[in-house]
Design a protein around this motif. Structure first.
Motif, PDB file in Angstrom:
ATOM      1  N   MET A 148       0.823  -1.207   0.000  1.00 46.48           N
ATOM      2  CA  MET A 148       0.000   0.000   0.000  1.00 46.48           C
ATOM      3  C   MET A 148       0.859   1.260   0.000  1.00 46.48           C
ATOM      4  O   MET A 148       0.480   2.275  -0.565  1.00 46.48           O
ATOM      5  N   SER A 149       2.035   1.167   0.606  1.00 45.20           N
ATOM      6  CA  SER A 149       2.875   2.371   0.607  1.00 45.20           C
ATOM      7  C   SER A 149       3.345   2.687  -0.818  1.00 45.20           C
ATOM      8  O   SER A 149       3.784   3.788  -1.101  1.00 45.20           O
ATOM      9  N   PHE A 150       3.245   1.709  -1.733  1.00 48.05           N
ATOM     10  CA  PHE A 150       3.586   1.992  -3.135  1.00 48.05           C
ATOM     11  C   PHE A 150       2.333   2.016  -4.000  1.00 48.05           C
ATOM     12  O   PHE A 150       2.406   1.911  -5.218  1.00 48.05           O
ATOM     13  N   GLY A 151       1.181   2.068  -3.344  1.00 50.92           N
ATOM     14  CA  GLY A 151      -0.056   2.189  -4.113  1.00 50.92           C
ATOM     15  C   GLY A 151      -0.464   0.922  -4.839  1.00 50.92           C
ATOM     16  O   GLY A 151      -1.126   0.978  -5.862  1.00 50.92           O
ATOM     17  N   VAL A 152      -0.069  -0.235  -4.331  1.00 48.56           N
ATOM     18  CA  VAL A 152      -0.525  -1.488  -4.942  1.00 48.56           C
ATOM     19  C   VAL A 152      -1.555  -2.095  -3.996  1.00 48.56           C
ATOM     20  O   VAL A 152      -1.312  -2.193  -2.795  1.00 48.56           O
ATOM     21  N   SER A 153      -2.692  -2.500  -4.527  1.00 45.70           N
ATOM     22  CA  SER A 153      -3.731  -3.058  -3.658  1.00 45.70           C
ATOM     23  C   SER A 153      -3.346  -4.455  -3.208  1.00 45.70           C
ATOM     24  O   SER A 153      -3.018  -5.300  -4.032  1.00 45.70           O
ATOM     25  N   PRO A 154      -3.409  -4.708  -1.886  1.00 45.06           N
ATOM     26  CA  PRO A 154      -3.072  -6.057  -1.402  1.00 45.06           C
ATOM     27  C   PRO A 154      -4.036  -7.115  -1.935  1.00 45.06           C
ATOM     28  O   PRO A 154      -3.701  -8.281  -1.998  1.00 45.06           O
ATOM     29  N   GLU A 155      -5.241  -6.658  -2.331  1.00 44.22           N
ATOM     30  CA  GLU A 155      -6.214  -7.614  -2.873  1.00 44.22           C
ATOM     31  C   GLU A 155      -5.764  -8.115  -4.227  1.00 44.22           C
ATOM     32  O   GLU A 155      -6.310  -9.080  -4.745  1.00 44.22           O
ATOM     33  N   GLY A 156      -4.828  -7.396  -4.843  1.00 43.25           N
ATOM     34  CA  GLY A 156      -4.544  -7.675  -6.242  1.00 43.25           C
ATOM     35  C   GLY A 156      -5.571  -6.937  -7.067  1.00 43.25           C
ATOM     36  O   GLY A 156      -6.522  -6.367  -6.554  1.00 43.25           O
ATOM     37  N   ASN A 157      -5.332  -6.908  -8.374  1.00 44.86           N
ATOM     38  CA  ASN A 157      -6.247  -6.172  -9.224  1.00 44.86           C
ATOM     39  C   ASN A 157      -6.871  -7.166 -10.174  1.00 44.86           C
ATOM     40  O   ASN A 157      -6.224  -7.655 -11.087  1.00 44.86           O
ATOM     41  N   ILE A 158      -8.138  -7.488  -9.946  1.00 40.40           N
ATOM     42  CA  ILE A 158      -8.746  -8.590 -10.684  1.00 40.40           C
ATOM     43  C   ILE A 158      -8.806  -8.281 -12.170  1.00 40.40           C
ATOM     44  O   ILE A 158      -8.744  -9.143 -13.003  1.00 40.40           O
ATOM     45  N   HIS A 159      -8.874  -7.003 -12.487  1.00 40.25           N
ATOM     46  CA  HIS A 159      -8.963  -6.651 -13.912  1.00 40.25           C
ATOM     47  C   HIS A 159      -7.602  -6.212 -14.409  1.00 40.25           C
ATOM     48  O   HIS A 159      -7.497  -5.250 -15.141  1.00 40.25           O
ATOM     49  N   SER A 160      -6.553  -6.879 -13.981  1.00 42.57           N
ATOM     50  CA  SER A 160      -5.233  -6.348 -14.329  1.00 42.57           C
ATOM     51  C   SER A 160      -4.817  -6.824 -15.697  1.00 42.57           C
ATOM     52  O   SER A 160      -3.858  -7.537 -15.848  1.00 42.57           O
ATOM     53  N   SER A 161      -5.576  -6.436 -16.713  1.00 33.94           N
ATOM     54  CA  SER A 161      -5.171  -6.859 -18.047  1.00 33.94           C
ATOM     55  C   SER A 161      -3.857  -6.193 -18.389  1.00 33.94           C
ATOM     56  O   SER A 161      -2.978  -6.785 -18.963  1.00 33.94           O
TER      57      SER A 161
END
Length: 1297
Positions: A398-411
């Motif tokens: 999160m400190s680098f702005g990445v969601s811990p959930e992952g990004n389900i639509h990460s095409s």
């Protein structure tokens, strides 16, 4: 991440390769990529060739044409037309050589227009044929549709055909018209490098491609740039960064120093982004436990990123098994490998998971990267401190702005984050927890927001902290030589890796204490490596917090852990240590200095990673100042001595600068090319390096040339000539047979040889596993025979059995013809069951189904004919498992069946019978399968047979909640027939897990079968009768109880009367039982010493008890008897809790404590008048009366005496007042048990020895009157004081003390 790269290489890149369509040989279908003829020709794959590679060969890394060709274009050539998307695609790959060392490849695949007329017309012809087949109509040209519609149609994967739409549209979609369409074909340029500088290679290749496609030609011919990267750019020295020139801009790469984590250049944050923290951690756990892992994605680069990241995060451990992050289509048979593997499989984006025919899934972790989905093997233990660990990882992300959930639509994950900075997240605090940009960027579903908000609250990620970190990385200083994006990637990487490394540093902070250094020299240690224990697992585990055990006990069994400890044993000083070990040990030392705690004290307190900042600073420092600048471009083409010297001067003078790409000595007219086409390069220029004898002179500063050349690659590599390399490599190979499939000539013979290696490997693994399990199980006896330490605990036994189940699944899935269900073993059993039941259903088949062929009973002494043993039936055992409703899956059923067969000592026999149906085995398995190699199969069954030498309770102890039928038989004495007996008997059976309550037994049969929840190992039977009718006296010899599923039979000896006015007047007795061991005459069984019973003590040697005469023992024998009884109890408490047998047996069983004290009190007891039996209890009651009257007369010697007397009298009263009819001996037993529980026995003996009643009732020679003997007896009984004795409920029922 494993043993690095070839030591000869000092160059940044070893080869530059071009792959693509060979116009000479034309279009060859790629049969190995799977049959794809029903696809339209544009969708098929064709063979690609290596068109050129420069230089021809380098001695430290021979060029492997097959492997490079396969991995550069794993799917072969693909064709497109002008309407399709033709974006260039970058991917990396890895080639693992025989010795485990690795070479990395980086390739950029792009599309080029096909200029060859032959190829275009060949494609047209394929279309004619295809259309004729598809629609049985001749192809007729039709008017083209609008470009919009065309584009739309072409981008569809394959149209779903509904009821015939306009034929013309179908044809339009499925056509290629040579007159109207432009044909494009894939081509690929690739760098083969000794180290994985992925970002730098990507830039180099992209700039080369850009040079070819841009309208303006590049400043110098392409050859200049390629020559520069091949011969003039060195590898950066450890701990330094390097800057060199690409076609359009500088390229920077940096290499960690020898005290930092090893080089890693793939974006780990992308893995978290694709899968989410939870999934990554589960995948990580599977990898650590060496499961089979299959990654699945449409993108080669994603496969590689996930595989490399997971193995990098394992630091300091290294993946030891098959590792193929990109599995070429032609190697699909490798999924059959019955070994742990980590492989990546390319999906075409159309087939779903269910279409995948995977040979084995019992132990498989399947990761669908593109769909954010992971399928786990059953019974996966939790990673220690999982929640706190997830929280710590999430804070970094999160400190680098990445969601811990992952990004389900990460095409396309990169584009999403490029603009997003965590400052935005903080700047808008209107809605309390989360700023709006976060919602729009990262969160699609409300539950995700809710979870993330909860996480933010829980983690207390302070927003100030985020700002600070952001400022640090957004400091747009002119010194930052590389783009911010790349620095950010490296920062996330280093911080995540530090968090993971810190987990292992904490978990294994004191591992050195438990390493078992070999007593022999290296050679002999090495030859006996299979037999040696290199780590004291039991002691290590006994120090660990309970929740860690399921994971750790399995992890300590892995090959990666064994190799890690091996390398520790082989390195005596820091100089010799392998890089990872040196770094890890340094961290461990640091932690121990910080914590200064004793090596044995473990805490499950979660300790966060503290050295993130330090690592981050080192990284930034290297990035801000590229301290080594590589050779730059030249603008001269005259190669004469003067310039040669000038160049050398320049290099010498400016320590950190070297050559740029420069014009080469080429013939006029060379180096020109057409825009959009990657040219045929001038091989004469590129195939050899600079003429000066050592190119290093022109590039590397002197200080790191020689010394570093040796040390330089120690961080990834053990030098070839080193003796240690041989040891470590071979020690590794002990557990694994194949690290990487050979990527070349896939002839049937090569495949056969590979499979043969698997068969040998499986057999070896089976041998090692059975030996290990036997040595652990036999414990004491094994140690006496000189095998290792005593160390098995319940956790470890379960781990070993689970790993045996995994091995059986792998053996059963090797060479399967058709996959059915997730468990190959259970599937085979079901086929067998079905075929046998069919045979039995035919009129010829006699007897009930299930009791087939081998229904001979086991020969056993099962108490004479009282309880014949169960029939041996494989099918019946399967039915038992099928009836257990708690077990839902095939894998679970197979495991339960294996456990049951082991407990019944039938595993080898059942499997032999299963495999004796040769027709079935032939139908289910290919010729090369393990199960069809007769010799190996025989040896394998023989190894399994050795399990019959020990007792396992691996079924009873694991399935504690299932319902089990028990059969009880009461055996009355033959001499005094119980036929006249009129009362109604009852029994109550108790085990380690539960007891049944009172069960009425029919008087006429004296047998009963009942079902109840698993009682565990049986300990006692209470039995009695209701004293009704004319003749309520009953002499019982024993009670037999059998578990109808496991066949375990327990014998509870009695040999006493139950009835008023006979024997001691008891109407009920507590009987203590022992497990009967079947005596076997058939040679199928091995001889055994039953580990459940202690070796016969001294007593058995001089006491032969005939049922009617009570033996007379002398005082020495009695003392020894007491000593042995107490000793048994002391030993019981010194064992680990999971291993302890039955305490009741030690108290009340044969030669137990009650028996021993009975001998003490019977010694010298005055024999009363004829026909009158006097019991010890009579003596104790008289003593009680005396004490009570003495108390009233207040003739108490002292306080101490009074309190002892009070205790004694209280216990006597309580036992006499109980509502149970347990008789005088039963009361004495209860008193001894309560006295042992409350540590009062030694006080009571002292009281009774001084009591005047004793003088009246005992001879002068009695033991109880001998002062010195009584004192030694008291001393022996005092040893029980330190133990917390818990009595089984059945022993003290009805006594409220």
């Amino acid at each position: 991440m494993t043993t690095g790269f070839s030591s000869g290489s000092c160059r940044f890149a070893d080869y530059f390769v071009i792959c693509g369509l060979d116009t000479e040989s034309g279009l060859e279908p790629d049969e190995l990529s799977g049959e794809n003829f029903e696809q339209s020709p544009l969708r098929r794959t064709f063979k690609s060739k290596v068109l050129a590679h420069y230089p021809d060969n380098v001695e430290w890394n021979p060029f492997d044409q097959d492997a490079v060709g396969m991995l550069c274009m794993p799917k072969g050539l693909s064709f497109r037309t002008q309407v399709d998307s033709r974006e260039p695609q970058f991917h990396s790959f890895i080639i693992t050589r025989e010795d485990g060392s690795r070479t990395y490849g980086f390739s950029l695949t792009f599309f080029e227009e096909v200029t060859s007329k032959q190829i275009c017309s060949a494609m047209q012809t394929l279309y004619h044929m295809h259309n004729a087949e598809q629609y049985d109509i001749l192809h007729t040209p039709t008017s083209p549709h609008g470009p919009e519609e065309q584009r739309h149609q072409h981008s569809q994967p394959r149209p779903v055909l509904h009821a015939a739409p306009a034929i013309s549209r179908l044809q339009r979609f499925n056509s290629y018209d040579i007159s109207r369409d432009t044909l494009y074909v894939s081509k690929c340029i690739c760098l083969i490098t000794p180290m994985a500088f992925a970002q730098a290679c990507r830039k180099v290749l992209q700039q080369l491609h850009q040079a070819v496609t841009s309208p303006q030609p590049p400043p110098l011919p392409l050859e200049s740039y390629i020559y520069n990267i091949l011969y003039e750019v060195p590898l950066p020295p450890s701990g330094r960064s390097l800057k060199f020139s690409g076609v359009y801009g500088p390229v920077v790469c940096q290499r960690p120093s020898t005290s930092e984590l090893p080089l890693f250049d793939f974006a780990i944050s992308e893995v978290f982004n694709l899968l989410g923290v939870e999934n990554v951690l589960q995948l990580f756990t599977c990898a650590l436990l060496e499961m089979q892992i299959l990654l699945y994605s449409q993108h080669y680069q994603r496969l590689m990123t996930v595989a490399e990241s997971i193995t990098a995060l394992m630091f300091p451990f290294q993946w030891q098994h098959v590792y193929v992050p990109i599995l070429p289509a032609s190697l699909l048979h490798f999924l059959d490998a019955p070994v742990p593997y980590l492989m990546g499989l390319h999906s075409n984006g159309q087939d779903d998971r269910t279409k995948l025919e995977l040979p084995q899934e019992a132990n498989l972790c399947f990761v669908d990267i593109d769909n954010h989905f992971i399928e786990l093997p059953e019974e996966l233990p939790q990673f220690p401190n999982k929640l706190e660990f997830i929280q710590e990882i999430s804070e970094v992300l999160m400190s680098f702005g990445v969601s811990p959930e992952g990004n389900i639509h990460s095409s396309d994950s990169h584009a999403k984050y490029r603009g997003f900075r965590s400052v935005d997240m903080v700047s808008d605090k209107r809605n309390g927890n989360l700023a709006s940009p976060l919602n729009s960027y990262l969160l699609r579903e409300n539950e995700t927001i809710a979870r993330l908000q909860a996480l933010v609250k829980r983690t207390g990620v302070s927003l100030e902290k985020l700002e600070v970190r952001e400022d640090a990385s957004s400091n747009k200083d002119a010194r930052v030589q590389c783009d911010e994006e790349e620095l950010k990637m490296h920062q996330v990487n280093i911080q995540l890796r530090e968090v993971f490394a810190n987990r292992f540093t904490q978990m294994f902070a004191d591992y050195e204490v438990f390493v078992i250094q070999p007593s022999h020299d290296k050679e002999s240690w090495f030859t006996n490596r299979d037999q040696m224990q290199n780590f004291d697992k039991a002691s290590f585990l006994s120090d660990q917090p309970e929740p860690y055990l399921p994971f750790l006990s399995r992890f300590l069994e892995t090959q990666m852990f064994a190799s890690f400890i091996d390398s520790k044993i082989l390195c005596h000083d820091d100089e010799e240590k392998e890089h990872t070990l040196r770094v890890f040990d340094a961290r461990v030392d640091k932690i121990r200095m910080l914590n200064v705690r004793t090596p044995t004290l473990r805490t499950s307190m979660y300790q966060k990673c503290t050295n993130i900042e330090e690592a981050d600073n080192l990284l930034k420092k290297r990035y801000e100042k590229a301290d080594f600048v590589a050779p730059g471009p030249h603008d001269i083409c005259l190669e004469n001595d003067k310039t040669q010297k000038a160049i050398e001067m320049r290099v010498v003078k400016i320590d950190h600068t070297a050559l740029h790409p420069h014009l080469l000595d080429m013939k006029i007219g060379q180096g020109r090319y057409e825009q959009g086409f990657f040219p045929r390069l001038q091989s004469d220029v590129l195939s050899t390096g600079p003429t000066s004898n050592k190119w290093t002179k022109r590039s590397a500063p002197a200080q790191w040339r020689r010394r570093d050349r040796q040390k330089q690659h120690a961080e990834h590599l053990y030098l070839d000539n080193d003796q240690r390399e041989k040891y470590i490599q071979e020690a590794r190979n002990l557990g694994t047979t194949i690290r990487q499939p050979k990527l070349s000539n896939l002839s049937p013979s090569v495949i056969a040889q590979t499979n043969w290696k698997f068969v040998e490997g499986l057999l070896k693994e089976c041998r090692n596993k059975t030996k290990r399990m036997l040595v652990e199980k036999m414990g004491r006896e094994a140690v006496e025979l000189g095998h290792g330490e005593v160390s098995i605990t319940g956790v470890e036994e379960n781990t070993l059995i689970a790993s045996l189940c995994d091995l059986l699944e792998r053996i059963w899935s090797h060479g399967l013809q058709v996959k059915q269900g997730k468990s190959a073993l259970w599937s085979h059993l079901l086929h067998y069951q079905e075929s046998k039941e069919k045979k039995n259903a035919t009129p010829g088949g006699l007897g009930p189904p299930g009791f087939i062929h081998d229904t001979e009973r086991r020969k056993s002494d099962g108490g004479g004919s009282a309880m014949p043993p169960l029939k041996v039936s494989l099918i019946q055992d399967m039915r038992h498992i099928q009836n257990i409703s708690e077990i839902k899956t095939d894998v679970g059923k197979a495991r339960a069946w294996v456990r049951l067969s082991m407990e019944k000592k039938l595993l080898s026999r059942h499997l032999k019978q299963l495999l004796s149906d040769h027709e079935l085995t032939k139908k289910l398995y290919k010729r090369y399968a393990f199960l069809r190699c007769d010799d190996e199969k025989e040896q394998f069954l023989y190894h399994l047979l050795s399990f019959n030498a020990v007792d396992y309770f691996c079924f009873t102890n694991v399935f504690t909640t299932i319902m089990i039928p028990y059969h009880v038989v009461v055996v009355p004495s033959k001499k005094l027939g119980g036929s006249m007996f009129t009362a109604n008997p009852w029994v109550c059976v108790s085990g380690e897990l539960a007891e049944t309550g009172v069960l009425q037994v029919p008087r006429n049969t004296l047998e009963i079968t009942f079902e109840c929840q698993n009682l565990g190992k049986l300990t006692t039977v209470q039995m009695g009768h209701d004293n009704t009718g004319l003749y309520a006296k009953w002499l019982v010899e024993c009670v037999m109880v059998r578990n109808e599923i496991t066949g375990h039979t327990y014998k509870f000896p009695c040999g006493r009367w139950l009835g008023k006015g006979v024997d001691d007047g008891s109407l009920e007795r507590i009987l203590v039982g022992e497990l009967m061991t079947p005596t076997t005459e058939n040679d199928e069984r091995m001889c055994r010493t039953p580990p459940m019973q202690q070796s016969p003590g001294m007593m058995r040697r001089f006491v032969t008890i005939s049922p009617n005469s009570k033996p007379k023992l002398n005082t020495g024998q009695i003392q020894e008897g007491v000593g042995e009884a107490i000793n048994g109890i002391v030993k019981h408490f010194h064992k680990p809790e999971k291993e302890r047998g039955s305490l009741t047996l030690l108290l009340c069983g044969e030669y137990g404590l009650v028996w021993a004290l009975e001998q003490v009190f019977q010694h010298g007891f005055k024999s009363p008048r004829l026909f009158k039996n006097v019991f010890i209890w009579d003596f104790l009651e008289k003593a009680q009366v005396y004490f009570e009257s003495a108390e009233q007369r207040e003739v108490a010697p002292d306080e101490n005496w009074q309190s002892r007397v009070r205790h004694f009298c209280r216990f006597m009263r309580a036992i006499n007042n109980t509502s149970r009819n347990i008789g005088k001996d039963g009361k004495f037993q209860m008193l001894v048990c309560l006295g042992a529980r409350d540590h009062l026995l030694h006080h009571w003996i002292a009281l009774l020895a001084d009591c005047p009643i004793t003088a009246q009732m005992y001879e002068d020679t009695a033991l109880i009157k001998d002062r010195s003997l009584v004192n030694s007896l008291i001393r022996v009984l005092q040893t029980l004081q330190e133990f917390n004795i818990t009595l089984e409920a059945s022993l003290v029922k009805g006594v409220g003390i």
